[in-house]
Design a protein around this motif. Sequence first.
Motif, PDB file in Angstrom:
ATOM      1  N   SER A   1       0.817  -1.218   0.000  1.00  0.00           N
ATOM      2  CA  SER A   1       0.000   0.000   0.000  1.00  0.00           C
ATOM      3  C   SER A   1       0.843   1.257   0.000  1.00  0.00           C
ATOM      4  O   SER A   1       0.347   2.340  -0.324  1.00  0.00           O
ATOM      5  CB  SER A   1      -0.929   0.021   1.213  1.00  0.00           C
ATOM      6  N   LEU A   2       2.117   1.158   0.398  1.00  0.00           N
ATOM      7  CA  LEU A   2       3.044   2.287   0.537  1.00  0.00           C
ATOM      8  C   LEU A   2       2.557   3.307   1.559  1.00  0.00           C
ATOM      9  O   LEU A   2       3.013   4.452   1.572  1.00  0.00           O
ATOM     10  CB  LEU A   2       3.273   2.978  -0.821  1.00  0.00           C
ATOM     11  N   ASP A   3       1.660   2.875   2.439  1.00  0.00           N
ATOM     12  CA  ASP A   3       1.118   3.765   3.472  1.00  0.00           C
ATOM     13  C   ASP A   3       0.930   2.933   4.736  1.00  0.00           C
ATOM     14  O   ASP A   3       0.048   2.069   4.785  1.00  0.00           O
ATOM     15  CB  ASP A   3      -0.218   4.360   3.019  1.00  0.00           C
ATOM     16  N   PRO A   4       1.777   3.140   5.763  1.00  0.00           N
ATOM     17  CA  PRO A   4       1.673   2.297   6.961  1.00  0.00           C
ATOM     18  C   PRO A   4       0.353   2.424   7.706  1.00  0.00           C
ATOM     19  O   PRO A   4       0.028   1.556   8.525  1.00  0.00           O
ATOM     20  CB  PRO A   4       2.853   2.764   7.831  1.00  0.00           C
ATOM     21  N   SER A   5      -0.411   3.483   7.442  1.00  0.00           N
ATOM     22  CA  SER A   5      -1.707   3.614   8.112  1.00  0.00           C
ATOM     23  C   SER A   5      -2.787   2.791   7.419  1.00  0.00           C
ATOM     24  O   SER A   5      -3.894   2.641   7.954  1.00  0.00           O
ATOM     25  CB  SER A   5      -2.141   5.084   8.160  1.00  0.00           C
ATOM     26  N   ARG A   6      -2.479   2.232   6.238  1.00  0.00           N
ATOM     27  CA  ARG A   6      -3.469   1.464   5.480  1.00  0.00           C
ATOM     28  C   ARG A   6      -2.843   0.167   4.975  1.00  0.00           C
ATOM     29  O   ARG A   6      -2.621   0.010   3.763  1.00  0.00           O
ATOM     30  CB  ARG A   6      -3.991   2.279   4.288  1.00  0.00           C
ATOM     31  N   PRO A   7      -2.523  -0.771   5.857  1.00  0.00           N
ATOM     32  CA  PRO A   7      -1.905  -2.017   5.399  1.00  0.00           C
ATOM     33  C   PRO A   7      -2.801  -2.758   4.415  1.00  0.00           C
ATOM     34  O   PRO A   7      -4.031  -2.750   4.543  1.00  0.00           O
ATOM     35  CB  PRO A   7      -1.730  -2.822   6.693  1.00  0.00           C
ATOM     36  N   ASP A   8      -2.169  -3.377   3.423  1.00  0.00           N
ATOM     37  CA  ASP A   8      -2.876  -4.181   2.435  1.00  0.00           C
ATOM     38  C   ASP A   8      -2.937  -5.620   2.940  1.00  0.00           C
ATOM     39  O   ASP A   8      -1.928  -6.325   2.963  1.00  0.00           O
ATOM     40  CB  ASP A   8      -2.126  -4.110   1.098  1.00  0.00           C
TER      41      ASP A   8
END
Length: 662
Positions: free
Chosen positions: A368-375
Amino acid sequence: MKPTRRTVLLAVTAAALFPGLPASAAATALQPYAGYWYPDSLPSGSPGTGITWRSLKTWRAADDADLAFNTASVPLAARFTPTPVNGTARADQARVQSLVSFGPTAGNPSQGSASSDYYAFGHWAYVDELVFWGGSSGEGLILAPNAPIVDAAHRHGVPVLGNIFLPPVAYGGQLRWTRDLVQKDAAGHYPLAAQLVAVAAAYGFDGWFVNAETGGGDAAVGADMLGFVRELKSLAAARGQRVTWYDSMTVNGSVSWQGALNSRNQAFFQAADDMFVDFRWTAGSLASSGTLARQLGRSRYELWAGVDVEANGWNTSENWDAIVPSGTDHVTSIGLYRPEWTRNHLPSDQRSPGDFHAADDRFWTGRSLDPSRPDGTDTWRAPAVSVADRSTVTSVPFASVFNTGHGLRWYEEGVVTSDAAWNHLGLQDLLPSRQWVVRTAGSRPSVSFDFADAWRGGSSVLVSGALDQPVTVDLYATRLPIGEDTVVELTHRTDAGAVAVELAVATGEPSAPGAAPPYTYVPVAGGDGWQTSTVRLTGISGTVHALGVRLTGSGPVRWRLGGLAVYDTPRTPGPPSGLRVTAASGGDLRLAWNPAPGAVRHYTLHRQLPDGTRRFLGGTCQRAWFVGGLRPEQGEAEARLELRAVGELYTSSAPVTVTHPW
């Protein structure tokens, strides 16, 4: 460690793996390198080109000609754990150890090199211990980390360990080197244990990783190794240092990788601070290892379960639930072997700094490249998914120009003062701990370090994309006290589109893991070109817990953040003194100077050219610098060099100068 699962660092492969480093055969004798040694006796024959065989037993700080270049200057910072940025990361459970080879054993420059192709690691928030990996039977077995790596790690609160590698026989290991390491003196002490602690103290790093993989030993060797590790830890602890044991040699002196903590290696675990568990672990062996650690009065998280990512990086197939299950407490910590894969796997024509950081973001934060939104569908369980991030931003003045420690050019106040590529991790800033959390109800723009332009150093933060809703980018988790005179400065620039900028300030923690900080938004003035906007925190009091920016626009936008500073009173260090040339060979110089008064972040060296312009030559946190390859300018009788001290707010002292005649 199984020989089929590791790459031995041999000089013959160095040029392919590290093209930015100078070839050993051509390196000047003045160029300083990271230290490396054999325990005592040296190999038979003669060393290869560019290799110097040294004995640790005979090392003395007073005789170490490169010590001033290799001694770290940044103390280990204290860290805190903010509320996790997602609902899956845990605080105070699994930790991450990173085993990294930054360069060849015998050719790792002390203070960076003239290439941007470098493992300029920046996700320190997830790492608890860094091991300066390397060693080979033909170069040296004991490695001391160089100063830039230690300085960068220490800024982010990460201890760095040197490496002791006793190779398998298949890789040239000789049992005599093991016996050399664990030799005793007439009083029954281990002289090389004292030497190792002295080296770490002199160089400024934090201890040793002991990797004894040379087979053929017996119970006597095992007993001597155990006594050595116990004494090493005792001496190290007295100097604030650590010792990690690698699951290799067993108590009977044989090398037999257990993949577990058990009766064959628990004595070594008890003698050390923690243990790296070999890759052959299973879910059952890790579970039993954690149970045994607790029975021994130790934490299960003092065991690093080895994950070999050298060959496949985020494509590595691993039983993550055996280490960091999502529904129950973590079983052990994580030991990442060779995560510099994120650089090494890239084709040689795709190793720009931007390419590297894109790969490193994918490795450490997930698809996701965003730690607040894990895939949740990502088979690679990135550290950010399981491990809570940490921060060291706890006092003012605090400033960052988002310098990653390498670049294509060097910038000062938006102007290029050197068009040469470079790397030097000691110049790396305190980097955002949550790369990259983007909060918006609309389309998510891309956020990354960018190297096409910068305010200072080699990089800036670039936000690029269509803004159809306000976008908040989290930058730093902090614990910064606010006073009456506290101000925040943002240096920024809009390259395309129209965007309104606000400073996001939170004086409390999020309501729950994964929730947004309770931000207050303060308008930031804009304009053309680079703008430094001063924001007063009127009406805000207490302690700043988070800092970010909110951008509001319409349509495609390219916006850069070049600097962030929080301070009460600006301070500038005084100039250094005693700048001098300590050795010279043509255009290769060694320089030294006396420290500047006041708080100094680093020093910068420029060359004053005959036309009055200044060219950046380099920067360092040390008080010594090597300059290579200087050439006279047309009509120039001598080179004029200027040295400045740079403070935490990037204010520079007056220069001191020295000349070098041609």
